[in-house]
Write a protein that holds these residues in place. Structure first.
Motif, PDB file in Angstrom:
ATOM      1  N   SER A 283       6.563   7.921 -10.270  1.00 10.83           N
ATOM      2  CA  SER A 283       7.428   6.850 -10.796  1.00 10.83           C
ATOM      3  C   SER A 283       6.620   5.562 -10.938  1.00 10.83           C
ATOM      4  CB  SER A 283       8.627   6.652  -9.866  1.00 10.83           C
ATOM      5  OG  SER A 283       8.191   6.245  -8.596  1.00 10.83           O
ATOM      6  N   GLY A 284       7.310   4.443 -11.037  1.00 11.64           N
ATOM      7  CA  GLY A 284       6.627   3.162 -11.208  1.00 11.64           C
ATOM      8  C   GLY A 284       6.836   2.283  -9.987  1.00 11.64           C
ATOM      9  N   VAL A 285       5.928   1.316  -9.807  1.00 13.31           N
ATOM     10  CA  VAL A 285       6.020   0.419  -8.655  1.00 13.31           C
ATOM     11  C   VAL A 285       5.952  -1.025  -9.132  1.00 13.31           C
ATOM     12  CG1 VAL A 285       3.515   0.510  -8.244  1.00 13.31           C
ATOM     13  CG2 VAL A 285       5.042  -0.141  -6.378  1.00 13.31           C
ATOM     14  N   LEU A 286       6.750  -1.886  -8.493  1.00 16.94           N
ATOM     15  CA  LEU A 286       6.669  -3.324  -8.749  1.00 16.94           C
ATOM     16  C   LEU A 286       6.547  -4.003  -7.392  1.00 16.94           C
ATOM     17  CD1 LEU A 286       9.421  -3.425 -11.491  1.00 16.94           C
ATOM     18  CD2 LEU A 286       7.052  -4.140 -11.837  1.00 16.94           C
ATOM     19  N   THR A 287       5.553  -4.873  -7.253  1.00 12.28           N
ATOM     20  CA  THR A 287       5.348  -5.531  -5.956  1.00 12.28           C
ATOM     21  C   THR A 287       5.580  -7.036  -6.095  1.00 12.28           C
ATOM     22  OG1 THR A 287       3.012  -5.803  -6.390  1.00 12.28           O
ATOM     23  CG2 THR A 287       3.653  -3.810  -5.208  1.00 12.28           C
TER      24      THR A 287
ATOM     25  N   GLU B 284       0.844  -1.206   0.000  1.00  8.79           N
ATOM     26  CA  GLU B 284       0.000   0.000   0.000  1.00  8.79           C
ATOM     27  C   GLU B 284       0.882   1.261   0.000  1.00  8.79           C
ATOM     28  OE1 GLU B 284      -3.630  -0.209   0.873  1.00  8.79           O
ATOM     29  OE2 GLU B 284      -3.750   1.926   0.410  1.00  8.79           O
ATOM     30  N   VAL B 285       1.905   1.244   0.867  1.00  7.94           N
ATOM     31  CA  VAL B 285       2.815   2.396   0.934  1.00  7.94           C
ATOM     32  C   VAL B 285       3.555   2.531  -0.399  1.00  7.94           C
ATOM     33  CG1 VAL B 285       4.888   3.322   2.054  1.00  7.94           C
ATOM     34  CG2 VAL B 285       3.087   2.285   3.444  1.00  7.94           C
ATOM     35  N   ALA B 286       4.009   1.409  -0.947  1.00  7.34           N
ATOM     36  CA  ALA B 286       4.779   1.428  -2.195  1.00  7.34           C
ATOM     37  C   ALA B 286       3.962   2.061  -3.326  1.00  7.34           C
ATOM     38  CB  ALA B 286       5.191   0.010  -2.578  1.00  7.34           C
ATOM     39  N   ALA B 287       2.719   1.637  -3.445  1.00  5.92           N
ATOM     40  CA  ALA B 287       1.878   2.145  -4.541  1.00  5.92           C
ATOM     41  C   ALA B 287       1.645   3.643  -4.395  1.00  5.92           C
ATOM     42  CB  ALA B 287       0.545   1.399  -4.550  1.00  5.92           C
ATOM     43  N   ARG B 288       1.333   4.074  -3.173  1.00  8.55           N
ATOM     44  CA  ARG B 288       1.055   5.509  -2.966  1.00  8.55           C
ATOM     45  C   ARG B 288       2.316   6.341  -3.134  1.00  8.55           C
ATOM     46  NH1 ARG B 288      -3.883   6.494   0.107  1.00  8.55           N
ATOM     47  NH2 ARG B 288      -5.031   4.539   0.129  1.00  8.55           N
TER      48      ARG B 288
ATOM     49  N   VAL C 238      10.068  -0.661  -5.132  1.00  4.24           N
ATOM     50  CA  VAL C 238       9.936  -2.111  -5.279  1.00  4.24           C
ATOM     51  C   VAL C 238       9.600  -2.740  -3.925  1.00  4.24           C
ATOM     52  CG1 VAL C 238      11.109  -4.243  -5.973  1.00  4.24           C
ATOM     53  CG2 VAL C 238      11.567  -2.119  -7.213  1.00  4.24           C
ATOM     54  N   ALA C 239       8.522  -3.524  -3.910  1.00  2.00           N
ATOM     55  CA  ALA C 239       8.153  -4.262  -2.698  1.00  2.00           C
ATOM     56  C   ALA C 239       8.568  -5.719  -2.898  1.00  2.00           C
ATOM     57  CB  ALA C 239       6.654  -4.145  -2.455  1.00  2.00           C
ATOM     58  N   VAL C 240       9.403  -6.213  -1.968  1.00  2.00           N
ATOM     59  CA  VAL C 240      10.035  -7.533  -2.134  1.00  2.00           C
ATOM     60  C   VAL C 240       9.418  -8.529  -1.155  1.00  2.00           C
ATOM     61  CG1 VAL C 240      12.246  -8.762  -2.106  1.00  2.00           C
ATOM     62  CG2 VAL C 240      12.181  -6.339  -2.748  1.00  2.00           C
TER      63      VAL C 240
ATOM     64  N   SER D 185      11.183  -7.198 -14.989  1.00  3.08           N
ATOM     65  CA  SER D 185      10.672  -5.880 -15.370  1.00  3.08           C
ATOM     66  C   SER D 185      11.589  -4.792 -14.841  1.00  3.08           C
ATOM     67  CB  SER D 185       9.287  -5.630 -14.767  1.00  3.08           C
ATOM     68  OG  SER D 185       8.464  -6.733 -14.891  1.00  3.08           O
ATOM     69  N   ARG D 186      11.356  -3.602 -15.364  1.00  5.15           N
ATOM     70  CA  ARG D 186      12.145  -2.452 -14.960  1.00  5.15           C
ATOM     71  C   ARG D 186      11.208  -1.248 -14.920  1.00  5.15           C
ATOM     72  NH1 ARG D 186      14.795   0.943 -18.220  1.00  5.15           N
ATOM     73  NH2 ARG D 186      14.502  -0.143 -20.178  1.00  5.15           N
ATOM     74  N   VAL D 187      11.413  -0.407 -13.924  1.00  6.06           N
ATOM     75  CA  VAL D 187      10.624   0.833 -13.858  1.00  6.06           C
ATOM     76  C   VAL D 187      11.294   1.826 -14.803  1.00  6.06           C
ATOM     77  CG1 VAL D 187      10.018   2.789 -12.370  1.00  6.06           C
ATOM     78  CG2 VAL D 187       9.777   0.445 -11.516  1.00  6.06           C
ATOM     79  N   THR D 188      10.503   2.417 -15.684  1.00  6.99           N
ATOM     80  CA  THR D 188      11.113   3.266 -16.717  1.00  6.99           C
ATOM     81  C   THR D 188      10.981   4.758 -16.432  1.00  6.99           C
ATOM     82  OG1 THR D 188       9.086   3.122 -17.987  1.00  6.99           O
ATOM     83  CG2 THR D 188      10.834   1.565 -18.559  1.00  6.99           C
ATOM     84  N   ALA D 189      10.272   5.121 -15.348  1.00  8.17           N
ATOM     85  CA  ALA D 189      10.132   6.554 -15.041  1.00  8.17           C
ATOM     86  C   ALA D 189      10.348   6.781 -13.552  1.00  8.17           C
ATOM     87  CB  ALA D 189       8.749   7.034 -15.433  1.00  8.17           C
ATOM     88  N   GLY D 190      11.176   7.720 -13.217  1.00  8.91           N
ATOM     89  CA  GLY D 190      11.353   8.128 -11.827  1.00  8.91           C
ATOM     90  C   GLY D 190      12.101   7.105 -10.988  1.00  8.91           C
ATOM     91  N   VAL D 191      12.024   7.297  -9.660  1.00 10.05           N
ATOM     92  CA  VAL D 191      12.729   6.405  -8.719  1.00 10.05           C
ATOM     93  C   VAL D 191      11.937   5.103  -8.595  1.00 10.05           C
ATOM     94  CG1 VAL D 191      13.496   6.137  -6.318  1.00 10.05           C
ATOM     95  CG2 VAL D 191      13.543   8.400  -7.394  1.00 10.05           C
ATOM     96  N   PRO D 192      12.524   3.962  -8.953  1.00  7.92           N
ATOM     97  CA  PRO D 192      11.762   2.713  -8.841  1.00  7.92           C
ATOM     98  C   PRO D 192      11.394   2.416  -7.387  1.00  7.92           C
ATOM     99  CG  PRO D 192      13.796   2.401 -10.097  1.00  7.92           C
ATOM    100  CD  PRO D 192      13.876   3.759  -9.476  1.00  7.92           C
TER     101      PRO D 192
END
Ligand code: FAD
Length: 316
Positions: free
Chosen positions: A107-111, A96-100, A147-149, A138-145
């Protein structure tokens, strides 16, 4: 050196294991910057042992009831330091924190990441899809990635550092946060590790034949210092609580060792455990599908095999 911001979870002075895993991953990129709430000295010492180059301790009354306030903290830090990556635990709050945070940073988020590695064009993130039948990079292509691991993505390894510790305070603006934790229900304390974080999981299925026989699974889990899991058939029969169900409609585990006793290995069960590092199956049917997946298989009656295993463990 590139900085990687890691949101750390801890209980009093105990840093949670998934956070140590995040610090281990962060060191692949550069200097880990740990962010945590009101940490005791012992927690800061642990973060230092796992390579935190900087530790930001945030003092904010009631922050534990406002997990989303971390969005504000992390967004501020990201704006200040332009890190290469922000890492969080892929837990309900972490996602939830990652997405917001990603929305806030543009930027982009990957969970649910199971690995994060440096790549030629930025961090490359591995996820599993369709019950781990496919691996996606995958890779985040905009802004600071962001990532939730997932817990257990990597074994935490220490690498001592001498972090600079800064303490900041935060005034929580309840009106703008909009959500608040109103109650927490503690799980019964079994003394065993949490299922999703455990390095060893011992699971029982319909082959146990009854609720009372889960005592055998618990004894084996305790002898190995592991957590107990169950198949849906066992849970549906009322033999073990649903919170321990492993699989598609239960939890996903990825321990170093997964021991399945009296479990056939249906696709929906596999979805929750097939990425375990080593899988051991005990089943009296030599054709049970679980053996297609198992690294070690014992064809036999679990009521004979498990007591022998317990005896052997006690002997060592
Ligand atoms: P069984 O398939 O009945 O297997 C029991 C095994 O025990 C057999 O292989 C048998 O040979 C062995 N056995 C019996 N006696 C002994 C003995 N004395 N010693 C050794 N071995 C013995 N299942 C999950 O587990 N998790 C999920 O999250 C899940 N989600 C589902 C979601 C959907 C939408 C659906 C349709 C199904 C889902 N299922 C899930 C159910 C799944 O399809 C299987 O029915 C279930 O996993 C079977 O559980 P089991 O292996 O314990 O039982």
């Amino acid at each position: 050196m590139a900085e990687v911001v890691v949101l750390v979870g801890h209980i009093a002075d105990q840093v949670r294991k998934p956070s140590l895993e995040l610090l281990t991953l962060a060191r692949r990129f550069g200097t880990p910057v740990a962010v945590c709430a009101g940490a005791a000295d012992a927690a800061v010492d642990t973060l230092a042992r796992y390579g935190a180059a900087r530790v930001h301790v945030i003092e904010a009354e009631g922050i534990e009831d406002h997990p989303l306030s971390w969005v504000q903290v992390l967004a501020g830090l990201a704006a200040e330091t332009a890190p290469e990556l922000v890492l969080l635990e892929s837990s309900p709050d972490g996602r939830e924190v990652a997405a917001r945070l990603a929305v806030r940073l543009g930027s982009g988020v990957l969970t649910d990441a199971v690995d994060v590695r440096p790549g030629p064009s930025g961090p490359e993130v591995t996820q599993w899809a369709f019950g781990a039948a496919f691996t996606v990079t995958s890779r985040v292509t905009a802004g600071v990635p962001v990532v939730a691991v997932k817990p257990n993505a990597v074994a935490p390894s220490p690498e001592p550092a001498e972090p600079a510790v800064t303490r900041g305070s935060l005034r929580l603006d309840e009106a703008s946060l909009r959500t608040r934790v109103v109650s927490r229900v503690a799980r019964a304390d079994t003394g065993r590790p949490q299922l999703t974080e455990a390095e060893i999981v011992v699971s029982g299925g319909r082959g146990l034949g009854g609720a009372e026989n889960f005592a055998l699974i618990e004894r084996l889990a305790d002898a190995l210092g592991g957590a107990v899991g169950a198949s849906r058939a066992a849970v549906d029969a009322g033999w073990y609580p649903h919170q321990y169900q492993v699989g598609q409609t239960g939890v996903t585990v990825s321990p170093q060792l997964y021991l399945a006793a009296g479990i056939s290995g249906a696709i929906q069960h596999r979805a929750g455990m097939q990425t375990s590092k080593t899988i051991v199956a005990i089943n009296k049917d030599k054709d049970a599908p679980i053996f297609e997946l198992a690294d070690y298989g014992v064809v036999g009656d679990l009521f004979q095999v498990i007591p022998q295993l317990l005896e052997e463990i006690a002997r060592r």
